[in-house]
Enzyme design. Structure first.
Site, PDB file in Angstrom:
ATOM      1  N   ASN A 136       8.861 -20.978 -17.320  1.00  0.00           N
ATOM      2  CA  ASN A 136      10.063 -20.357 -16.757  1.00  0.00           C
ATOM      3  C   ASN A 136       9.905 -20.324 -15.240  1.00  0.00           C
ATOM      4  O   ASN A 136       9.133 -19.534 -14.712  1.00  0.00           O
ATOM      5  CB  ASN A 136      10.193 -18.932 -17.322  1.00  0.00           C
ATOM      6  CG  ASN A 136      11.291 -18.127 -16.642  1.00  0.00           C
ATOM      7  OD1 ASN A 136      12.131 -18.669 -15.933  1.00  0.00           O
ATOM      8  ND2 ASN A 136      11.272 -16.810 -16.866  1.00  0.00           N
ATOM      9  N   TRP A 137      10.624 -21.225 -14.571  1.00  0.00           N
ATOM     10  CA  TRP A 137      10.465 -21.324 -13.112  1.00  0.00           C
ATOM     11  C   TRP A 137      11.201 -20.217 -12.368  1.00  0.00           C
ATOM     12  O   TRP A 137      11.052 -20.080 -11.155  1.00  0.00           O
ATOM     13  CB  TRP A 137      10.962 -22.693 -12.630  1.00  0.00           C
ATOM     14  CG  TRP A 137      10.004 -23.819 -12.908  1.00  0.00           C
ATOM     15  CD1 TRP A 137       8.902 -23.789 -13.732  1.00  0.00           C
ATOM     16  CD2 TRP A 137      10.048 -25.143 -12.349  1.00  0.00           C
ATOM     17  NE1 TRP A 137       8.283 -25.014 -13.723  1.00  0.00           N
ATOM     18  CE2 TRP A 137       8.950 -25.859 -12.879  1.00  0.00           C
ATOM     19  CE3 TRP A 137      10.908 -25.786 -11.456  1.00  0.00           C
ATOM     20  CZ2 TRP A 137       8.700 -27.199 -12.543  1.00  0.00           C
ATOM     21  CZ3 TRP A 137      10.660 -27.122 -11.126  1.00  0.00           C
ATOM     22  CH2 TRP A 137       9.559 -27.808 -11.664  1.00  0.00           C
ATOM     23  N   LYS A 138      12.048 -19.470 -13.068  1.00  0.00           N
ATOM     24  CA  LYS A 138      12.830 -18.402 -12.415  1.00  0.00           C
ATOM     25  C   LYS A 138      13.606 -18.986 -11.228  1.00  0.00           C
ATOM     26  O   LYS A 138      14.018 -20.137 -11.283  1.00  0.00           O
ATOM     27  CB  LYS A 138      11.920 -17.240 -12.022  1.00  0.00           C
ATOM     28  CG  LYS A 138      11.043 -16.797 -13.195  1.00  0.00           C
ATOM     29  CD  LYS A 138      10.295 -15.527 -12.961  1.00  0.00           C
ATOM     30  CE  LYS A 138       9.498 -15.167 -14.222  1.00  0.00           C
ATOM     31  NZ  LYS A 138       8.807 -13.910 -14.132  1.00  0.00           N
ATOM     32  N   HIS A 149      15.770 -12.120 -20.758  1.00  0.00           N
ATOM     33  CA  HIS A 149      14.546 -11.892 -19.972  1.00  0.00           C
ATOM     34  C   HIS A 149      14.660 -10.525 -19.288  1.00  0.00           C
ATOM     35  O   HIS A 149      15.748 -10.121 -18.874  1.00  0.00           O
ATOM     36  CB  HIS A 149      14.379 -13.009 -18.936  1.00  0.00           C
ATOM     37  CG  HIS A 149      13.054 -12.967 -18.253  1.00  0.00           C
ATOM     38  ND1 HIS A 149      12.767 -12.069 -17.260  1.00  0.00           N
ATOM     39  CD2 HIS A 149      11.924 -13.700 -18.442  1.00  0.00           C
ATOM     40  CE1 HIS A 149      11.510 -12.257 -16.860  1.00  0.00           C
ATOM     41  NE2 HIS A 149      10.976 -13.238 -17.566  1.00  0.00           N
ATOM     42  N   GLU A 198      14.021  -9.592 -16.450  1.00  0.00           N
ATOM     43  CA  GLU A 198      14.622  -9.639 -15.105  1.00  0.00           C
ATOM     44  C   GLU A 198      16.149  -9.708 -15.188  1.00  0.00           C
ATOM     45  O   GLU A 198      16.849  -9.177 -14.315  1.00  0.00           O
ATOM     46  CB  GLU A 198      14.033 -10.820 -14.315  1.00  0.00           C
ATOM     47  CG  GLU A 198      12.593 -10.525 -13.901  1.00  0.00           C
ATOM     48  CD  GLU A 198      11.707 -11.746 -13.707  1.00  0.00           C
ATOM     49  OE1 GLU A 198      12.223 -12.868 -13.611  1.00  0.00           O
ATOM     50  OE2 GLU A 198      10.468 -11.562 -13.667  1.00  0.00           O
ATOM     51  N   GLU A 207       7.287 -10.116 -24.020  1.00  0.00           N
ATOM     52  CA  GLU A 207       6.860 -10.033 -22.633  1.00  0.00           C
ATOM     53  C   GLU A 207       6.832  -8.578 -22.183  1.00  0.00           C
ATOM     54  O   GLU A 207       7.875  -8.030 -21.796  1.00  0.00           O
ATOM     55  CB  GLU A 207       7.832 -10.813 -21.732  1.00  0.00           C
ATOM     56  CG  GLU A 207       7.918 -12.283 -22.057  1.00  0.00           C
ATOM     57  CD  GLU A 207       8.344 -13.093 -20.846  1.00  0.00           C
ATOM     58  OE1 GLU A 207       7.604 -14.005 -20.468  1.00  0.00           O
ATOM     59  OE2 GLU A 207       9.397 -12.792 -20.255  1.00  0.00           O
ATOM     60  N   GLY A 226       4.050 -11.110 -13.870  1.00  0.00           N
ATOM     61  CA  GLY A 226       3.778 -11.326 -12.450  1.00  0.00           C
ATOM     62  C   GLY A 226       2.779 -10.354 -11.850  1.00  0.00           C
ATOM     63  O   GLY A 226       2.642 -10.281 -10.630  1.00  0.00           O
ATOM     64  N   SER A 283       1.778 -12.977 -17.213  1.00  0.00           N
ATOM     65  CA  SER A 283       0.497 -13.281 -16.573  1.00  0.00           C
ATOM     66  C   SER A 283      -0.401 -14.190 -17.403  1.00  0.00           C
ATOM     67  O   SER A 283      -1.625 -14.037 -17.395  1.00  0.00           O
ATOM     68  CB  SER A 283      -0.239 -11.988 -16.187  1.00  0.00           C
ATOM     69  OG  SER A 283       0.511 -11.263 -15.222  1.00  0.00           O
ATOM     70  N   GLY A 308       5.450 -17.886 -16.438  1.00  0.00           N
ATOM     71  CA  GLY A 308       6.203 -17.877 -15.191  1.00  0.00           C
ATOM     72  C   GLY A 308       5.444 -18.601 -14.089  1.00  0.00           C
ATOM     73  O   GLY A 308       5.445 -19.834 -14.011  1.00  0.00           O
ATOM     74  N   GLY A 309       4.760 -17.830 -13.250  1.00  0.00           N
ATOM     75  CA  GLY A 309       4.119 -18.374 -12.048  1.00  0.00           C
ATOM     76  C   GLY A 309       3.257 -19.601 -12.301  1.00  0.00           C
ATOM     77  O   GLY A 309       3.325 -20.584 -11.552  1.00  0.00           O
TER      78      GLY A 309
HETATM   79  P1  PGA Z   1       4.493 -14.607 -15.258  1.00  0.00           P
HETATM   80  O1  PGA Z   1       6.000 -14.509 -15.801  1.00  0.00           O
HETATM   81  O2  PGA Z   1       3.796 -15.647 -16.096  1.00  0.00           O
HETATM   82  O3  PGA Z   1       4.633 -15.024 -13.810  1.00  0.00           O
HETATM   83  O4  PGA Z   1       3.875 -13.263 -15.417  1.00  0.00           O
HETATM   84  C1  PGA Z   1       6.279 -14.602 -17.172  1.00  0.00           C
HETATM   85  C2  PGA Z   1       7.757 -14.486 -17.429  1.00  0.00           C
HETATM   86  O5  PGA Z   1       8.431 -13.647 -16.802  1.00  0.00           O
HETATM   87  O6  PGA Z   1       8.303 -15.233 -18.259  1.00  0.00           O
END
Ligand code: PGA
Length: 247
Positions: free
Chosen positions: A8-10, A91, A93, A161, A167, A207, A228-229
């Site tokens: 997930n590149w956000k 998600h 967010e 999640e 993050g 993470s 994510g990251g």
């Molecule tokens: P993260 O994000 O791997 O950067 O913690 C995961 C996500 O929000 O899908």
């Protein structure tokens, strides 16, 4: 059981980032597990043109309606048209930044399914909810409210999640991850029957890094990750995919 490594590149990624995707596509065209990248919507069509069919693409959200007067929004059909086969919905967010409720997520999921997308429904608790021992209640409510009735084992993925793990570099203990994943599996079996319940991939997200992926993938009922990251670079996402393939 389908194993799936999803990135997930956000709101990250400009055209040069497609070089990372192309590198991943070359190194992991025969990964032995499902590989999915959800770049920003602007990059889905150009990504499709540059990567092998072995790497699937997905959106990060879609509108609840199929089309219409909704300036700035993206429909499920548009994602499909651009080359996506999946969409992430609910998600944390989106739930936080845009006030999306379980019902919003469920309606979006119905629209996405009608457009031929597989939906990745995200659930997860806050740190306060975990500290108050409410995690399973919260997850149970999110599952009941966010997943529409007409899913199949091929069109549904659930991502657990924990919000406090996204993050932050923190992850729950392996026992805590297993407890939630076992609970999600049992809820899906109870509601949809053993067929759908057992064949729905359950992803852990928050993470996930090359250094912790193997131990997370060793936990019962963890069928992959939503990353994510670490999905932004092929050098980090590649070893996570490899760890899943070896699990
Ligand atoms: P993260 O994000 O791997 O950067 O913690 C995961 C996500 O929000 O899908």
């Amino acid at each position: 059981m389908r194993k799936l490594a999803a990135g997930n590149w956000k709101m990250n990624g400009l055209t040069p980032a497609l070089d990372e995707l192309e590198a991943l596509s070359k190194s992991h065209a025969n990964a032995g597990v499902g590989v999915l990248v959800c770049p920003p919507a602007t990059l889905i069509a150009p990504a499709k043109a540059r990567i092998s069919d072995a790497i699937a693409l997905g959106g990060q959200d879609c509108h609840a309606e199929a089309s219409g007067a909704h300036t700035g929004d993206i429909s499920a059909q548009m994602l499909k048209d651009a080359g996506a086969d999946y969409v992430i919905l609910g998600h944390s967010e989106r739930r936080e930044d845009h006030g999306e409720t379980d019902e919003d997520v469920r309606v979006k999921a119905k629209t996405a399914l009608a457009a031929g997308l597989t939906v990745i429904i995200c659930v997860g608790e806050t740190l306060e909810e975990r500290d108050a021992a409410n995690t399973l209640d919260i997850i149970g409510g999110q599952l009941a409210g966010s997943i529409p009735d007409n899913v199949t084992g091929h069109t549904l993925v659930v991502a657990y999640e924990p919000i406090w793990a996204i993050g932050t570099g923190k992850i729950p203990s392996l026992n805590e991850i297993g407890e939630v994943h076992d609970f999600i599996r049992s809820r899906l079996e109870r509601r949809f029957g053993a067929g759908v319940g057992r064949s729905t991939p359950l992803l852990y997200g928050g993470s996930v890094k090359p250094g912790n992926a193997a131990e997370i993938f060793g936990v019962s009922n963890v069928d992959g990750a939503l990353v994510g990251g670490a999905s932004l670079s092929a050098a980090d996402f590649g070893p996570i995919i490899d760890a899943l393939a070896e699990s």
